[in-house]
Design an enzyme around this catalytic site. Sequence first.
Site, mmCIF file in Angstrom:
data_model
loop_
_atom_site.group_PDB
_atom_site.id
_atom_site.type_symbol
_atom_site.label_atom_id
_atom_site.label_comp_id
_atom_site.label_asym_id
_atom_site.label_seq_id
_atom_site.Cartn_x
_atom_site.Cartn_y
_atom_site.Cartn_z
ATOM 1 C CG ASP A 47 -3.458 -16.402 10.276
ATOM 2 O OD1 ASP A 47 -2.220 -16.415 10.280
ATOM 3 O OD2 ASP A 47 -4.130 -15.598 10.960
ATOM 4 C CG ASP A 116 -0.511 -16.473 1.225
ATOM 5 O OD1 ASP A 116 -0.119 -16.217 2.377
ATOM 6 O OD2 ASP A 116 -0.555 -15.622 0.312
ATOM 7 C CD GLU A 119 -1.296 -18.516 7.074
ATOM 8 O OE1 GLU A 119 -0.947 -18.076 8.176
ATOM 9 O OE2 GLU A 119 -1.740 -17.783 6.159
#
Length: 221
Positions: A47, A116, A119
């Site tokens: 991230d 997710d 990332e």
Amino acid sequence: MNKAFLNRIGHGFADPALLEQALTHRSAADPRRDMLDSNERLEFLGDRVLALVMAEWLSERFPKEREGALGKRLSVLVAAETLAKVGDAIGLPAALRIPPAEGRTGLRGRATVIADATEALIGALYLDGGLEVARGFVRREWAKHIEADPTPPMSAKSRLQEYTLGRAEGLPEYRLVSTTGPSHMPVFVVSVLAGGREAEGRGESKRAAEQAAAEAWLAAL
């Protein structure tokens, strides 16, 4: 692992365990290791790497835009929706490590799960090959997204806020209505009250539900 997926990543991992971890959903992690073999820590790192690479790229690509406009672009480009699109495009869902039972529930296809893991993949690329490798992946896979809109895009929440403030109606108020489903597959319902009118939205995360609620409110104009 699918060869096309590995080719799409464009990097041969010196430490294949990093790639395996990036693709391991918490439902497939080892509780005896406190689930530290899941992709959550790499997601945390990825991230930050994505935000850095994207901020650098946007500053370079749009040298005449002010900070506010760049910020609008950044928020859309690093949002879960865009991450999920990138993950789908590279074939990431099929490579995810998910228990068979969870696969039958549709977990593999959930946008939040794909986002997710995307990332986490960026985090793994950064650890294995450094910033240059991570940058190369991001610039290659986000190229069409960064060029998609000649003007700074705005999320539904931003558009709704701009609409109400422009009419002196104050800030929209968001309220969590309900959360259902297991912890790894939640469904959120959020309502938004703005200008004396209410609308609801549903999503795989609270943020996604808020965006959906704002979209529903704007759609009723």
